[in-house]
Design a protein around this motif. Sequence first.
Motif, PDB file in Angstrom:
ATOM      1  N   GLN A   1     -28.102  -6.063 -72.060  1.00 48.00           N
ATOM      2  CA  GLN A   1     -29.339  -6.735 -72.446  1.00 48.00           C
ATOM      3  C   GLN A   1     -29.680  -6.359 -73.883  1.00 48.00           C
ATOM      4  O   GLN A   1     -29.155  -5.398 -74.440  1.00 48.00           O
ATOM      5  CB  GLN A   1     -30.482  -6.306 -71.519  1.00 48.00           C
ATOM      6  CG  GLN A   1     -30.349  -6.807 -70.111  1.00 48.00           C
ATOM      7  CD  GLN A   1     -30.579  -8.298 -70.013  1.00 48.00           C
ATOM      8  OE1 GLN A   1     -31.326  -8.887 -70.788  1.00 48.00           O
ATOM      9  NE2 GLN A   1     -29.913  -8.929 -69.056  1.00 48.00           N
ATOM     10  N   SER A   2     -30.607  -7.078 -74.465  1.00 47.49           N
ATOM     11  CA  SER A   2     -31.048  -6.829 -75.830  1.00 47.49           C
ATOM     12  C   SER A   2     -31.492  -5.378 -76.003  1.00 47.49           C
ATOM     13  O   SER A   2     -32.008  -4.744 -75.073  1.00 47.49           O
ATOM     14  CB  SER A   2     -32.225  -7.752 -76.162  1.00 47.49           C
ATOM     15  OG  SER A   2     -32.862  -7.340 -77.351  1.00 47.49           O
ATOM     16  N   VAL A   3     -31.315  -4.869 -77.211  1.00 45.07           N
ATOM     17  CA  VAL A   3     -31.728  -3.501 -77.523  1.00 45.07           C
ATOM     18  C   VAL A   3     -33.234  -3.318 -77.319  1.00 45.07           C
ATOM     19  O   VAL A   3     -33.706  -2.202 -77.115  1.00 45.07           O
ATOM     20  CB  VAL A   3     -31.281  -3.124 -78.952  1.00 45.07           C
ATOM     21  CG1 VAL A   3     -32.083  -3.864 -79.989  1.00 45.07           C
ATOM     22  CG2 VAL A   3     -31.336  -1.637 -79.162  1.00 45.07           C
ATOM     23  N   THR A   4     -33.977  -4.407 -77.319  1.00 40.19           N
ATOM     24  CA  THR A   4     -35.422  -4.296 -77.093  1.00 40.19           C
ATOM     25  C   THR A   4     -35.740  -3.821 -75.686  1.00 40.19           C
ATOM     26  O   THR A   4     -36.862  -3.388 -75.416  1.00 40.19           O
ATOM     27  CB  THR A   4     -36.131  -5.642 -77.351  1.00 40.19           C
ATOM     28  OG1 THR A   4     -35.606  -6.624 -76.451  1.00 40.19           O
ATOM     29  CG2 THR A   4     -35.944  -6.102 -78.798  1.00 40.19           C
ATOM     30  N   THR A   5     -34.770  -3.865 -74.765  1.00 43.06           N
ATOM     31  CA  THR A   5     -34.985  -3.395 -73.396  1.00 43.06           C
ATOM     32  C   THR A   5     -34.588  -1.931 -73.219  1.00 43.06           C
ATOM     33  O   THR A   5     -34.758  -1.381 -72.136  1.00 43.06           O
ATOM     34  CB  THR A   5     -34.188  -4.245 -72.389  1.00 43.06           C
ATOM     35  OG1 THR A   5     -32.784  -4.031 -72.600  1.00 43.06           O
ATOM     36  CG2 THR A   5     -34.521  -5.721 -72.524  1.00 43.06           C
ATOM     37  N   ALA A   6     -34.070  -1.315 -74.285  1.00 46.19           N
ATOM     38  CA  ALA A   6     -33.575   0.062 -74.191  1.00 46.19           C
ATOM     39  C   ALA A   6     -34.715   1.068 -74.058  1.00 46.19           C
ATOM     40  O   ALA A   6     -35.822   0.861 -74.555  1.00 46.19           O
ATOM     41  CB  ALA A   6     -32.742   0.413 -75.417  1.00 46.19           C
TER      42      ALA A   6
ATOM     43  N   GLU B   1     -38.680  13.681 -73.762  1.00 50.48           N
ATOM     44  CA  GLU B   1     -39.430  12.669 -74.493  1.00 50.48           C
ATOM     45  C   GLU B   1     -38.765  11.324 -74.213  1.00 50.48           C
ATOM     46  O   GLU B   1     -37.556  11.172 -74.369  1.00 50.48           O
ATOM     47  CB  GLU B   1     -39.383  12.955 -75.996  1.00 50.48           C
ATOM     48  CG  GLU B   1     -40.087  11.926 -76.827  1.00 50.48           C
ATOM     49  CD  GLU B   1     -39.933  12.184 -78.321  1.00 50.48           C
ATOM     50  OE1 GLU B   1     -40.190  11.245 -79.088  1.00 50.48           O
ATOM     51  OE2 GLU B   1     -39.550  13.297 -78.713  1.00 50.48           O
ATOM     52  N   ILE B   2     -39.547  10.371 -73.777  1.00 50.36           N
ATOM     53  CA  ILE B   2     -39.040   9.040 -73.473  1.00 50.36           C
ATOM     54  C   ILE B   2     -39.682   8.069 -74.455  1.00 50.36           C
ATOM     55  O   ILE B   2     -40.904   8.031 -74.584  1.00 50.36           O
ATOM     56  CB  ILE B   2     -39.363   8.629 -72.021  1.00 50.36           C
ATOM     57  CG1 ILE B   2     -38.696   9.603 -71.057  1.00 50.36           C
ATOM     58  CG2 ILE B   2     -38.916   7.194 -71.761  1.00 50.36           C
ATOM     59  CD1 ILE B   2     -39.099   9.419 -69.612  1.00 50.36           C
ATOM     60  N   THR B   3     -38.833   7.308 -75.146  1.00 48.28           N
ATOM     61  CA  THR B   3     -39.344   6.313 -76.084  1.00 48.28           C
ATOM     62  C   THR B   3     -38.729   4.957 -75.778  1.00 48.28           C
ATOM     63  O   THR B   3     -37.592   4.869 -75.320  1.00 48.28           O
ATOM     64  CB  THR B   3     -39.036   6.693 -77.548  1.00 48.28           C
ATOM     65  OG1 THR B   3     -37.636   6.903 -77.693  1.00 48.28           O
ATOM     66  CG2 THR B   3     -39.766   7.947 -77.959  1.00 48.28           C
ATOM     67  N   GLU B   4     -39.491   3.923 -76.032  1.00 50.42           N
ATOM     68  CA  GLU B   4     -39.002   2.555 -75.866  1.00 50.42           C
ATOM     69  C   GLU B   4     -38.126   2.215 -77.060  1.00 50.42           C
ATOM     70  O   GLU B   4     -38.422   2.595 -78.186  1.00 50.42           O
ATOM     71  CB  GLU B   4     -40.166   1.577 -75.787  1.00 50.42           C
ATOM     72  CG  GLU B   4     -41.127   1.838 -74.638  1.00 50.42           C
ATOM     73  CD  GLU B   4     -40.530   1.522 -73.284  1.00 50.42           C
ATOM     74  OE1 GLU B   4     -39.764   0.560 -73.180  1.00 50.42           O
ATOM     75  OE2 GLU B   4     -40.849   2.239 -72.323  1.00 50.42           O
ATOM     76  N   GLY B   5     -37.054   1.501 -76.810  1.00 51.83           N
ATOM     77  CA  GLY B   5     -36.198   1.043 -77.892  1.00 51.83           C
ATOM     78  C   GLY B   5     -34.970   1.911 -78.073  1.00 51.83           C
ATOM     79  O   GLY B   5     -34.788   2.912 -77.386  1.00 51.83           O
ATOM     80  N   PRO B   6     -34.138   1.523 -79.026  1.00 48.74           N
ATOM     81  CA  PRO B   6     -32.852   2.208 -79.222  1.00 48.74           C
ATOM     82  C   PRO B   6     -33.019   3.566 -79.878  1.00 48.74           C
ATOM     83  O   PRO B   6     -34.034   3.839 -80.509  1.00 48.74           O
ATOM     84  CB  PRO B   6     -32.093   1.252 -80.142  1.00 48.74           C
ATOM     85  CG  PRO B   6     -33.172   0.583 -80.927  1.00 48.74           C
ATOM     86  CD  PRO B   6     -34.333   0.428 -79.962  1.00 48.74           C
TER      87      PRO B   6
END
Length: 116
Positions: free
Chosen positions: A53-58, A69-74
């Motif tokens: 899927q798109s990197v925006t879902t990473a 630490e959890i972050t949205e994105g690549p």
Amino acid sequence: MSAKTFVLLMYATEGDWDAADEATKAEYYRQHGDYDDQAADFGVTFLASEALQSVTTAVTLRRSGDDAEITEGPFAETVEQLGGFYLVTAPDRDAVLRHAMLLPEYTIEVREIAQM
């Protein structure tokens, strides 16, 4: 000689696929089909393959001891993003590289799987 296991990581510019016309997409599908159809000619056997899927879902998880630490994105901010992979066995890296020339014009990282 026993087969070795390799992963091929395919990188492309995010958004190029969505912007591609139908003829370009058809050519990519044809090249992936040739890659699949000609595997035996190179001594390559497929174990797994997937498009991502798109990197925006990473989601990126960074751990330090018990802290996370959890972050949205690549993880990396780059132009090219990981778009998919093939996991294969082959006699050697050269066979994998020759066979990978059948794929579309991605940046392809080839790594042998470590024996643990």
